[in-house]
Design an enzyme around this catalytic site. Sequence first.
Site: not given
Ligand code: ADP
Ligand code: MG
Length: 919
Positions: A26, A96, A105, A107, A356, A478, A802, A869, A889
């Site tokens: 990220k 984040r 989802g 962490m 990503r 999810h 083989s 084989c 092979y």
């Molecule tokens: P995950 O790794 O679970 O996707 P994120 O770190 O991407 O978690 O955060 C989850 C959500 O929080 C993001 O999809 C985004 O919508 C919101 N978010 C994260 N950072 C910001 C920010 N700086 N401003 C507004 N919304 C944010």
């Molecule tokens: Mg995210």
Amino acid sequence: MAKYVYFFGGQKAEGDSGMKNLLGGKGANLAEMVNLGIPVPPGFTITTEVCTAFYERNMQLPEGLRGDVLANLKKVEKLMGMRFGDPKNPLLLSIRSGARASMPGMMDTVLNLGLNATTVKALAELTGNEWFAWDCYRRFVAMYGDVVLGLKPESKEEEDPFEEIIDEKKRAKGIKLDIEFSIEDLKDLVARFKKAIKKKLGVDFPEDPVEQLWGAIGAVFKSWMNARAIAYRKLNDIPASWGTAVNVQSMVFGNIGQDSGTGVAFTRNPSTGENMFYGEYLLNAQGEDVVAGTRTPLPINKKQKSDKSIKSLEEEMPEAYKQLLGIRATLERHFKDMQDVEFTIQRKKLWMLQTRTGKRTAFAEFKIAVDMVREGLIDKEEALMRVSPDGLNQILRPIFDPKEIEKALKDGRMVTKGLNAGPGAATGKVVYNAEDAEGWAGRGEKVILVRIETSPEDIRGMNAAQGILTSRGGMTSHAALVARQMGKVCVAGCGDLDISYKTKTIKIKGKTVREGDYISINGSTGEVFVGEIKTIPSEVLRVLVDKTLKPEKSQIYRDFESLMSWADGVRRLGVRTNADQPDQAAVAVSFGAQGIGLCRTEHMFFEGERIDAVREMIVAEDLDGRKKALAKLLPMQRGDFVGLFKVMNGLPVTIRTLDPPLHEFLPHGEKDIKDLAKKMGIAYDRLSAKVASLQEANPMLGLRGCRLGILYPEITEMQARAIFEAACKVKKTGKDVKPEIMIPLVGDVRELRLQKDVVDRVAKEVFAKAKMTIDYKVGTMIEIPRAALTAHEIAQVAEFFSFGTNDLTQTTFGMSRDDAGKFLRLYVEKDVLDYDPFQRVDEAGVGKLMRMGTELGRKTRPNLKVGICGEHGGEPNSVKFCHRTGLDYVSCSPYRVTVARLAAAQAAIEGKRGARQAD
Ligand code: ADP
Ligand code: MG
Ligand code: MG
């Protein structure tokens, strides 16, 4: 550790996308987007090394971090023209997590950090929107209370404590959606949340923003070791040592009003791979609202719309959408792959929050790879590297039989349609939780896991199920995300399904589906059927095998063909098949097999009447008796080989002489022995004594393989005769034949020599009689360690090797494959073994013998042909190992041939790339 913190924002970032190990996926990509000139809220990334240090130092953050964080925070404040904790103009932050590999989802994230009694008022004043300010605050208190302070449900049955308070409030007010709350309601929620925290945890909610910040940073690091994250890592082979980074970023707000919103999108359709922008959004929403499934998200563009009454982002905010389209193009051109992006629109201004490489189904993976070559974005080798061999196998998987579907439609069994989140067809018995899914599947049941929505706790159950069906959540929920990654069939967001976990029922259109009832889901169309629906072969199979579909009628097939031809263009390793019957061999050839690497002759002995002759041979008192019985088998075996040689049409056919111990052909129970004695017209006592005499304490290591042929040369003789007579017969029809006779279980060159003498003598006799000769080879399986150790001697006689890696694994480990089930799983779980060596070649041990055997053999006979084989010949990692070891092979079951072709191509490309790197 040099630098703890990397800044991103404005026009320039300190990091870039090449620094994923240090900054996490990220953080590295946020930096890259900044460098590309894409609008990203400024912030900074605390490195994964800090996480590692945190765990090494007994959960203490390193000294010096504090200063670096505060210095970077200053930079953010300067860019934003706001100050963290400022009573008038407060900067809010999101905290984040972000590991090297994406862990959706797994962490935790905290949004709106920095709010307290003072700053919430300032936020209301600044924006002129008090509702918004309190909406942010109540979200913050709940997230912080959960993630940092740890107020979570105590058991599976319990609801999330904050959700519970929200639901209670909604019930009292008679409302359904969060956006219907009044300002007073939101204030009340904040108060109640804080009270619940105080009551259950005995702590006050922190008012000081700096304290909040450090609490959140610590919590993200701690979340690396939570149970969900650990389970996910195990399933996806992610080492615990990698650690996570923490991203601290200024907030942008999608929940400021109807001119704001948030969404997620894929630059191409992640289910089908189609080259179209694909995503979902919500107006006046924040964070995970889109994926949480509480409000149903809307499509981002008109093309995706199925319902005229709703408005896509394209229609709602054309300017922002256009800008998003531009970013889509920039990102694809830059990353040269399909991206999964998160964005937020604050008062019509677009901000990108994440990009990503997008998770996709096997279908999409393969289609995108082929398309991107045609679009000139990537070259063929890159495309080959992007398709996972196991994923390719999914394209061969069955789909629902259209006739059955027609019938089901007529019967009104199509009960609803959800989102086509994970393509393919699945049918199975309904279970309502992950534990049951695992349990039932463990007993061999095919199950469909039905959930309102899934969460990371459900992963193992999802893995065990044939398919997943949910009533809530969109294409990026999810369930959808994980299913696509696992290659599971998934239909998500079927709002009509009334699912009750308590009664374990689904109510739909007046029907009730109970636990254990059959349900069928089509993850390609989103259709849901009650009852079982039969499946038929995939398009590729219908073109190649059944020949019921014309190639020009199937785009999937043509894409498949392109990819395979590219693979054949780069691979060095040959791919053969293990087949005993002409029809199997024909299938394999249509999949691209270049010969038969293993024809097991004993399978031919079991069929129909033949077993009688085989038994007669076994029971025979003397050589004459055995010869008489073998004479009956000869024409049958010859017939088998004629069929094989014809189908293989000049490709090499490796035939193994009889391998299994003779007792396998006789019955064991008293009654069965009696019956057989009667049938054979011999005394029960005699037969029973024969069975007893063949009994072995350890048949795997007993009278089998070449030992049989040495004890009873007449068996080898008959088989050789059948092979050569068949070869002559087919050759006379004008077809070429290439027989290769393979002697099993050789441990000493003298064993092989004895058997080869028999084969050569018979060949001479047959050729003299037929007045023709045929080129043939005699070789051996290398499947016990002594053979590998003395390969230089064996190669004096053997014209090919083989590796029989099933037996070689058994004998190298000294563990029987049939008995290893009891402990192997535990071994893998306890990290005694990294993987099951019967599935994937154990490179350190068995692989070492293979390398040694190959090298020693070629020292004696430089042009020695070497193959494999065992079952491993169709397992991608093992195929790659075979390439690296210099085998000629691999041979695998017909349906793995395409997998092996692709894996062989990847091995060749990896080799080239590795060599380039070493230069
Ligand atoms: P995950 O790794 O679970 O996707 P994120 O770190 O991407 O978690 O955060 C989850 C959500 O929080 C993001 O999809 C985004 O919508 C919101 N978010 C994260 N950072 C910001 C920010 N700086 N401003 C507004 N919304 C944010
Ligand atoms: Mg995210
Ligand atoms: Mg064997």
